[in-house]
Design a protein around this motif. Sequence first.
Motif, mmCIF file in Angstrom:
data_model
loop_
_atom_site.group_PDB
_atom_site.id
_atom_site.type_symbol
_atom_site.label_atom_id
_atom_site.label_comp_id
_atom_site.label_asym_id
_atom_site.label_seq_id
_atom_site.Cartn_x
_atom_site.Cartn_y
_atom_site.Cartn_z
ATOM 1 N N THR A 15 -10.589 -1.690 8.980
ATOM 2 C CA THR A 15 -10.140 -3.048 9.299
ATOM 3 C C THR A 15 -11.084 -3.627 10.358
ATOM 4 O O THR A 15 -11.486 -2.920 11.281
ATOM 5 N N ALA B 275 -9.770 -4.042 4.569
ATOM 6 C CA ALA B 275 -10.773 -3.621 3.582
ATOM 7 C C ALA B 275 -10.099 -2.951 2.387
ATOM 8 O O ALA B 275 -8.937 -2.564 2.458
ATOM 9 N N ASP B 276 -10.839 -2.818 1.316
ATOM 10 C CA ASP B 276 -10.366 -2.027 0.177
ATOM 11 C C ASP B 276 -10.546 -0.557 0.509
ATOM 12 O O ASP B 276 -11.658 -0.120 0.787
ATOM 13 N N GLY B 277 -9.489 0.219 0.520
ATOM 14 C CA GLY B 277 -9.603 1.660 0.803
ATOM 15 C C GLY B 277 -9.686 1.909 2.294
ATOM 16 O O GLY B 277 -10.124 1.042 3.062
ATOM 17 N N CYS C 285 -13.563 -8.962 1.974
ATOM 18 C CA CYS C 285 -12.424 -8.135 2.354
ATOM 19 C C CYS C 285 -11.321 -8.315 1.313
ATOM 20 O O CYS C 285 -11.398 -9.215 0.472
ATOM 21 N N ARG C 286 -10.312 -7.455 1.387
ATOM 22 C CA ARG C 286 -9.228 -7.554 0.398
ATOM 23 C C ARG C 286 -8.270 -8.676 0.750
ATOM 24 O O ARG C 286 -7.825 -9.431 -0.089
ATOM 25 N N THR C 287 -7.966 -8.759 2.047
ATOM 26 C CA THR C 287 -7.079 -9.830 2.508
ATOM 27 C C THR C 287 -7.294 -10.010 4.013
ATOM 28 O O THR C 287 -7.873 -9.142 4.668
ATOM 29 N N ASP D 141 0.826 -1.218 0.000
ATOM 30 C CA ASP D 141 0.000 0.000 0.000
ATOM 31 C C ASP D 141 0.857 1.263 0.000
ATOM 32 O O ASP D 141 0.381 2.344 0.366
ATOM 33 N N THR E 237 -10.899 -14.613 3.511
ATOM 34 C CA THR E 237 -10.319 -14.320 2.199
ATOM 35 C C THR E 237 -11.228 -14.878 1.103
ATOM 36 O O THR E 237 -11.497 -14.202 0.093
ATOM 37 N N GLN F 165 -0.230 4.763 -1.118
ATOM 38 C CA GLN F 165 -1.214 5.551 -0.345
ATOM 39 C C GLN F 165 -0.565 6.335 0.802
ATOM 40 O O GLN F 165 -1.259 7.010 1.569
#
Length: 303
Positions: free
Chosen positions: A263, A176-178, A287-289, A61, A282, A64
């Motif tokens: 999160t 989470a994404d974002g 969620c993203r991961t 990330d 997953t 960001q």
Amino acid sequence: MSARVGVRVRVPAKVNVQLSVGAARPDGFHDLANIFLAVGLHDEVTVTPADELRVTCEGPDADQVPLDRTNLAARAALALAARHGIDPRVHIHIAKDIPVAGGMAGGSADGAGALLACDVLWQLNSSQRELLDICAELGSDVPFSLLGGAALGVGRGEQLTPLDVGGTFHWVFAVADGGLSTPAVFREFDRLAEAEGAGLHAPVADPALLAALRKGDVAALSSTLSNDLQRAALSLRPSLADTLAAGTAAGAVAALVSGSGPTTAFLTEDQETATQVAKALTASGTCRTARVAQSPAAGATVV
Ligand code: C5P
């Protein structure tokens, strides 16, 4: 003896096992009773002498993360240098593994890490008290990133009392994404409280939760976890309810939003269950991961 070329510090993420929020204060912050637990996800901050202050970042990330003087690591170096009349000519490199804007104090970790690393590089030998005071100026969660372990934070969260933890807790964190903006989540908390017209309680630490930590009792901790910001985070990001449900269905004994989110944190009975819950989360697509981690973890440490 060879000259030290760089100093590397490892700093943990945190989860709030209790986040009790009172009314907004005249300075815009909220009074809190905040029980922090450091968890074994880490950023590593390395400082080396350079021609000028600069920040770089690596990790999934990294794009960001701001690299200018708004970065808490840069602000930490500037604050320490100003106190000692030093020219802060360092390269700060952040190896980032803590989710960005995730409610796990990743930015605060980098601030605490850079502060300790610069203190060692510049051979200042500041006391822990002096470093904690600078941390408190940098942000409400930064003192805890330096201290680690477990602590009760009052005031805006920066006044810490260390707590005993009598065992290891196993967690899964669904990333989470974002991110979510912490000020935006506090504003949503205020909006919801005002819309309901109910008076806010004075924030106090839950004695049953403190006892659960002291004993290392997973069942007791699972029934006492609480986060007053959770409703606000869910209001801004309703899809987090699906993530919480997916982790609970997969066998977590408790689920909650981590700090201001997004999160989500899942407490499990043991390491094996944590691995299963992470796999299920997953696969759930909510969620993203998902990451497995244990607590408590040590605070900022030179490695
Ligand atoms: O202290 P820190 O800079 O991390 O806080 C970020 C923001 O979170 C603050 O500007 C404020 O909007 C909100 N906050 C709050 N009450 C606290 C801590 C943070 O309202 N106790």
